[in-house]
Write a protein that holds these residues in place. Structure first.
Motif, PDB file in Angstrom:
ATOM      1  N   THR A   3       0.805  -1.212   0.000  1.00  0.00           N
ATOM      2  CA  THR A   3       0.000   0.000   0.000  1.00  0.00           C
ATOM      3  C   THR A   3       0.845   1.272   0.000  1.00  0.00           C
ATOM      4  O   THR A   3       0.316   2.355  -0.061  1.00  0.00           O
ATOM      5  CB  THR A   3      -0.931   0.043   1.218  1.00  0.00           C
ATOM      6  N   VAL A   4       2.150   1.137   0.090  1.00  0.00           N
ATOM      7  CA  VAL A   4       3.043   2.281   0.165  1.00  0.00           C
ATOM      8  C   VAL A   4       4.091   2.157  -0.935  1.00  0.00           C
ATOM      9  O   VAL A   4       4.681   1.108  -1.115  1.00  0.00           O
ATOM     10  CB  VAL A   4       3.727   2.343   1.550  1.00  0.00           C
ATOM     11  N   GLU A  53       5.635   7.167   0.333  1.00  0.00           N
ATOM     12  CA  GLU A  53       4.323   7.654  -0.087  1.00  0.00           C
ATOM     13  C   GLU A  53       3.296   6.896   0.748  1.00  0.00           C
ATOM     14  O   GLU A  53       3.190   5.676   0.641  1.00  0.00           O
ATOM     15  CB  GLU A  53       4.151   7.380  -1.579  1.00  0.00           C
ATOM     16  N   LEU A  54       2.563   7.619   1.621  1.00  0.00           N
ATOM     17  CA  LEU A  54       1.574   6.987   2.503  1.00  0.00           C
ATOM     18  C   LEU A  54       0.160   7.343   2.060  1.00  0.00           C
ATOM     19  O   LEU A  54      -0.087   8.465   1.600  1.00  0.00           O
ATOM     20  CB  LEU A  54       1.724   7.494   3.936  1.00  0.00           C
ATOM     21  N   PRO A  55      -0.793   6.424   2.254  1.00  0.00           N
ATOM     22  CA  PRO A  55      -2.197   6.763   2.030  1.00  0.00           C
ATOM     23  C   PRO A  55      -2.624   7.862   3.014  1.00  0.00           C
ATOM     24  O   PRO A  55      -2.265   7.806   4.201  1.00  0.00           O
ATOM     25  CB  PRO A  55      -2.941   5.460   2.312  1.00  0.00           C
ATOM     26  N   ASP A 115      -5.420   8.355   4.372  1.00  0.00           N
ATOM     27  CA  ASP A 115      -6.265   7.861   5.457  1.00  0.00           C
ATOM     28  C   ASP A 115      -5.497   7.097   6.530  1.00  0.00           C
ATOM     29  O   ASP A 115      -6.065   6.699   7.542  1.00  0.00           O
ATOM     30  CB  ASP A 115      -7.414   7.024   4.911  1.00  0.00           C
ATOM     31  N   LYS A 116      -4.196   6.903   6.359  1.00  0.00           N
ATOM     32  CA  LYS A 116      -3.358   6.253   7.374  1.00  0.00           C
ATOM     33  C   LYS A 116      -2.668   7.267   8.281  1.00  0.00           C
ATOM     34  O   LYS A 116      -1.956   6.905   9.202  1.00  0.00           O
ATOM     35  CB  LYS A 116      -2.279   5.377   6.711  1.00  0.00           C
ATOM     36  N   HIS A 161      -3.752  17.844  -1.091  1.00  0.00           N
ATOM     37  CA  HIS A 161      -3.871  16.464  -1.587  1.00  0.00           C
ATOM     38  C   HIS A 161      -5.301  15.947  -1.406  1.00  0.00           C
ATOM     39  O   HIS A 161      -5.855  15.313  -2.311  1.00  0.00           O
ATOM     40  CB  HIS A 161      -2.879  15.538  -0.879  1.00  0.00           C
ATOM     41  N   GLN A 162      -5.897  16.226  -0.254  1.00  0.00           N
ATOM     42  CA  GLN A 162      -7.276  15.803  -0.004  1.00  0.00           C
ATOM     43  C   GLN A 162      -8.215  16.410  -1.044  1.00  0.00           C
ATOM     44  O   GLN A 162      -9.020  15.700  -1.641  1.00  0.00           O
ATOM     45  CB  GLN A 162      -7.740  16.243   1.387  1.00  0.00           C
ATOM     46  N   PRO A 195      -4.897   9.886  -3.385  1.00  0.00           N
ATOM     47  CA  PRO A 195      -4.999   8.906  -2.296  1.00  0.00           C
ATOM     48  C   PRO A 195      -3.776   8.852  -1.384  1.00  0.00           C
ATOM     49  O   PRO A 195      -3.871   8.382  -0.260  1.00  0.00           O
ATOM     50  CB  PRO A 195      -5.159   7.576  -3.040  1.00  0.00           C
ATOM     51  N   THR A 196      -2.615   9.332  -1.864  1.00  0.00           N
ATOM     52  CA  THR A 196      -1.380   9.238  -1.084  1.00  0.00           C
ATOM     53  C   THR A 196      -0.650  10.570  -1.075  1.00  0.00           C
ATOM     54  O   THR A 196      -0.932  11.457  -1.888  1.00  0.00           O
ATOM     55  CB  THR A 196      -0.432   8.164  -1.667  1.00  0.00           C
TER      56      THR A 196
END
Length: 125
Positions: free
Chosen positions: A11-12, A42-44, A46-47, A100-101, A106-107
């Motif tokens: 996921t990263v 690169e993190l999501p 939502d994490k 970004h949001q 997504p990341t």
């Protein structure tokens, strides 16, 4: 100067990270940097927990400028993240995070340092 590749979960995404003896940062192959040195990943979105989200408002003009820049050339400066026991806390980059949001990305690229619960308590004061 040495280059390292960070291996992370699916996921990263991975980014090469460079460190030099005069930069004061050391990087290892673990997700959290091993000895607490920063790593870039690169993190999501939502994490990432945003503990300061409730205490300040972002400048809408600055967010819009960042959105335009990110669309044109991408994010140039990663946000700072503190990782404590596998949980990611964001303490800077509020405008970049919101851009970004709002762009629906997504990341986000992050500079992660590993910390302890005591470190986290110190940042929340």
């Amino acid at each position: 100067m040495a280059s390292f590749i960070l291996q992370v979960p699916r996921t990263v995404r991975c980014f090469p990270v460079s460190a030099s003896s005069n930069a004061g940062a050391s990087v290892s192959g673990s997700q959290s940097g091993g000895n607490g040195g920063p790593v870039i990943v690169e993190l999501p979105l939502d994490k990432i927990k945003r503990p300061l989200m409730r205490t300040r408002a972002n400048d809408p003009h600055k967010v819009k400028e960042l959105m335009d820049s990110i669309q044109e050339i991408g994010l140039q400066v990663p946000i700072d993240i503190l990782e404590v026991d596998g949980v990611y806390y964001g303490f800077s980059g509020c405008h970049r995070y919101e851009a970004h949001q709002r762009l629906g990305l997504p990341t986000i690229r992050c500079k992660i340092r590993r910390g302890t619960k005591e470190t986290l308590r110190h940042h929340l004061r």
